[in-house]
Design a protein around this motif. Structure first.
Motif, mmCIF file in Angstrom:
data_model
loop_
_atom_site.group_PDB
_atom_site.id
_atom_site.type_symbol
_atom_site.label_atom_id
_atom_site.label_comp_id
_atom_site.label_asym_id
_atom_site.label_seq_id
_atom_site.Cartn_x
_atom_site.Cartn_y
_atom_site.Cartn_z
ATOM 1 N N UNK A 129 6.247 35.407 68.652
ATOM 2 C CA UNK A 129 6.847 36.783 69.591
ATOM 3 C C UNK A 129 8.459 36.472 69.497
ATOM 4 N N UNK A 130 8.902 35.141 70.524
ATOM 5 C CA UNK A 130 9.932 34.904 70.502
ATOM 6 C C UNK A 130 11.199 34.529 69.460
ATOM 7 N N UNK A 131 10.607 34.535 68.146
ATOM 8 C CA UNK A 131 11.400 34.233 66.924
ATOM 9 C C UNK A 131 11.252 35.451 66.447
ATOM 10 N N UNK A 132 10.343 36.177 66.240
ATOM 11 C CA UNK A 132 10.458 37.556 65.571
ATOM 12 C C UNK A 132 11.223 38.096 66.515
ATOM 13 N N UNK A 133 11.652 39.156 67.640
ATOM 14 C CA UNK A 133 12.329 39.394 68.158
ATOM 15 C C UNK A 133 13.499 38.894 68.205
ATOM 16 N N UNK A 134 14.572 38.120 67.647
ATOM 17 C CA UNK A 134 15.665 37.422 67.491
ATOM 18 C C UNK A 134 15.565 37.703 65.912
ATOM 19 N N UNK A 135 14.778 37.455 65.003
ATOM 20 C CA UNK A 135 15.163 38.295 63.875
ATOM 21 C C UNK A 135 14.805 39.471 63.282
ATOM 22 N N UNK A 136 14.565 40.455 63.967
ATOM 23 C CA UNK A 136 13.791 41.403 63.974
ATOM 24 C C UNK A 136 13.878 42.408 65.783
ATOM 25 N N UNK A 137 14.929 42.523 66.257
ATOM 26 C CA UNK A 137 15.615 42.570 67.694
ATOM 27 C C UNK A 137 14.881 44.402 67.193
ATOM 28 N N UNK A 138 14.116 44.952 67.401
ATOM 29 C CA UNK A 138 14.201 46.183 67.148
ATOM 30 C C UNK A 138 12.592 46.092 66.604
ATOM 31 N N UNK A 139 11.478 45.111 66.183
ATOM 32 C CA UNK A 139 10.118 44.987 65.587
ATOM 33 C C UNK A 139 9.065 45.170 67.267
ATOM 34 N N UNK A 140 7.540 45.415 66.797
ATOM 35 C CA UNK A 140 7.307 46.342 67.655
ATOM 36 C C UNK A 140 5.947 44.289 67.094
ATOM 37 N N UNK A 141 4.634 44.476 67.901
ATOM 38 C CA UNK A 141 3.646 43.613 67.797
ATOM 39 C C UNK A 141 2.901 44.540 68.523
ATOM 40 N N UNK A 142 2.101 45.157 67.340
ATOM 41 C CA UNK A 142 0.371 45.580 68.074
ATOM 42 C C UNK A 142 0.095 44.536 67.983
ATOM 43 N N UNK A 187 7.574 27.352 56.140
ATOM 44 C CA UNK A 187 8.840 27.600 56.488
ATOM 45 C C UNK A 187 9.417 26.750 57.379
ATOM 46 N N UNK A 188 9.467 27.062 58.284
ATOM 47 C CA UNK A 188 9.716 26.755 60.205
ATOM 48 C C UNK A 188 9.850 25.060 59.955
ATOM 49 N N UNK A 189 8.438 24.605 59.554
ATOM 50 C CA UNK A 189 8.465 23.438 59.735
ATOM 51 C C UNK A 189 9.471 22.462 58.625
ATOM 52 N N UNK A 190 9.560 23.382 57.473
ATOM 53 C CA UNK A 190 10.092 22.368 56.334
ATOM 54 C C UNK A 190 11.569 21.917 56.813
ATOM 55 N N UNK A 191 12.233 23.020 57.689
ATOM 56 C CA UNK A 191 13.709 23.775 58.062
ATOM 57 C C UNK A 191 14.039 22.546 59.127
ATOM 58 N N UNK A 196 18.888 28.576 59.132
ATOM 59 C CA UNK A 196 17.250 28.547 59.023
ATOM 60 C C UNK A 196 17.302 30.514 59.858
ATOM 61 N N UNK A 197 17.525 30.914 60.685
ATOM 62 C CA UNK A 197 17.431 32.465 61.110
ATOM 63 C C UNK A 197 17.504 34.079 59.396
ATOM 64 N N UNK A 198 18.577 33.612 58.456
ATOM 65 C CA UNK A 198 18.651 33.609 57.577
ATOM 66 C C UNK A 198 17.186 33.174 56.584
ATOM 67 N N UNK A 199 17.557 32.522 56.097
ATOM 68 C CA UNK A 199 16.513 32.172 55.193
ATOM 69 C C UNK A 199 14.527 32.606 55.400
ATOM 70 N N UNK A 200 14.532 32.775 56.947
ATOM 71 C CA UNK A 200 13.532 32.885 57.768
ATOM 72 C C UNK A 200 13.487 34.505 57.467
ATOM 73 N N UNK A 201 14.840 35.534 57.977
ATOM 74 C CA UNK A 201 14.577 36.450 57.522
ATOM 75 C C UNK A 201 14.519 37.416 55.907
ATOM 76 N N UNK A 202 15.125 36.048 55.220
ATOM 77 C CA UNK A 202 14.906 36.617 53.915
ATOM 78 C C UNK A 202 13.511 36.971 52.843
ATOM 79 N N UNK A 218 17.434 16.713 55.423
ATOM 80 C CA UNK A 218 18.454 16.825 54.928
ATOM 81 C C UNK A 218 19.021 18.585 55.905
ATOM 82 N N UNK A 219 17.939 18.273 57.116
ATOM 83 C CA UNK A 219 18.219 19.130 57.468
ATOM 84 C C UNK A 219 19.557 19.033 58.319
#
Length: 276
Positions: free
Chosen positions: A100-113, A49-53, A68-74, A59-60
């Motif tokens: 890591x960086x896009x996940x931090x923006x999409x889900x600020x409270x998320x953690x990566x183990x 999806x990130x590539x297609x957007x 982009x953020x809303x679509x990816x989070x969706x 159409x970009x």
């Protein structure tokens, strides 16, 4: 019938293959508030999806970064629909450390183990599976029976290989500008001291502790593993404990990857990433 998206917390399990991610998921899924499983397709969908957007599409020009953020989070809300139980979702994929960086923006409270293990033992574990299933060429090696233990190890360890990519992704996250949402969980700790390991995970994700049964942490994906030509790839033994055995790798090959565990040296951890 439609409604508001489920208010769930998303966390991510990533790291090296054969390093405890499936075991960790099996333990966490004992908690009825949690959903955790083996690696799934969401990481690949995210990248597609990130590539297609991107600007590769004419159409970009109609797509803003907010869109982009809303679509990816969706993607996450759509994939983990109401049929997935749990207030807390753990998605597993080796790609997440590299995102890591896009996940931090999409889900600020998320953690990566990120599950990690000595690279020599990771390669050894894969080689052991290959030798255990001698009449079923593995999808890990494109179902080809050719090659030697040396060529298999070299293929796994190269930059785009199964192990090399994951190792580089962990290193990228570890040395990122802000790795505050990253924790490295050692396979050795998880298998030898599961209570301490899981307590550290709960503290890291800020969730109330649950009483886990470390004698009954079973998980299997027999059909998936069979189709991959690697039976046993995701099988978890009931009792969480270390299993001592000799390596199946030739000594020179084992020693080639012995010094890749950068997370063990505090001097190489300038941002004080939590390592358990």
């Amino acid at each position: 019938m439609t409604g508001e998206p489920l208010q769930r917390r998303f966390h991510f399990i990533s790291g090296l293959p054969r390093s405890g991610s499936t075991l960790l998921s099996a333990i966490l899924s004992q908690n009825p508030r949690f959903h955790a499983s083996m690696s799934g397709p969401l990481g690949g969908m995210f990248d597609t999806m990130l590539s297609e957007l991107s600007d590769q599409s004419e159409f970009s020009v109609f797509v803003s970064n907010d869109q982009r953020s809303r679509i990816l989070k969706g993607l996450f809300d759509s994939y983990y629909g109401p049929e997935f139980g749990g207030d807390v979702i753990f998605d597993t994929n080796r790609i997440w450390c590299a995102r890591l960086e896009p996940l931090q923006q999409l889900f600020p409270r998320s953690k990566i183990i990120a599950c990690v293990r000595h690279v020599s033992w990771v390669i050894d574990s894969i080689e052991q599976l290959v030798r255990r299933n001698v009449f079923q060429p593995s999808g890990i090696f494109n179902y080809k029976p050719a090659g030697t233990v040396y060529s298999r190890a070299e293929g796994l360890a190269k930059g785009d290989g199964m192990v090399g990519f994951a190792h580089n992704a962990v290193k990228q996250a570890f040395y990122s500008a802000d790795p505050s949402n990253l924790m490295l969980l050692r396979f050795e700790t998880l298998t030898r001291e599961p209570a301490r390991a899981i307590a550290a995970v709960y503290a890291f994700i800020d969730e109330p502790m649950y009483s886990h049964d470390f004698d009954n942490a079973t998980y299997e994906a027999d059909e998936f593993d069979r189709r991959l030509g690697t039976p046993g790839l995701h099988t978890v033994r009931p009792k969480v404990e270390p299993v001592a055995r000799a390596s199946v790798l030739p000594p020179d090959l084992f020693s080639r990857y012995e010094n890749e565990a950068f997370w063990l040296d505090p001097a190489l951890n300038p941002r004080k990433v939590k390592v358990v």
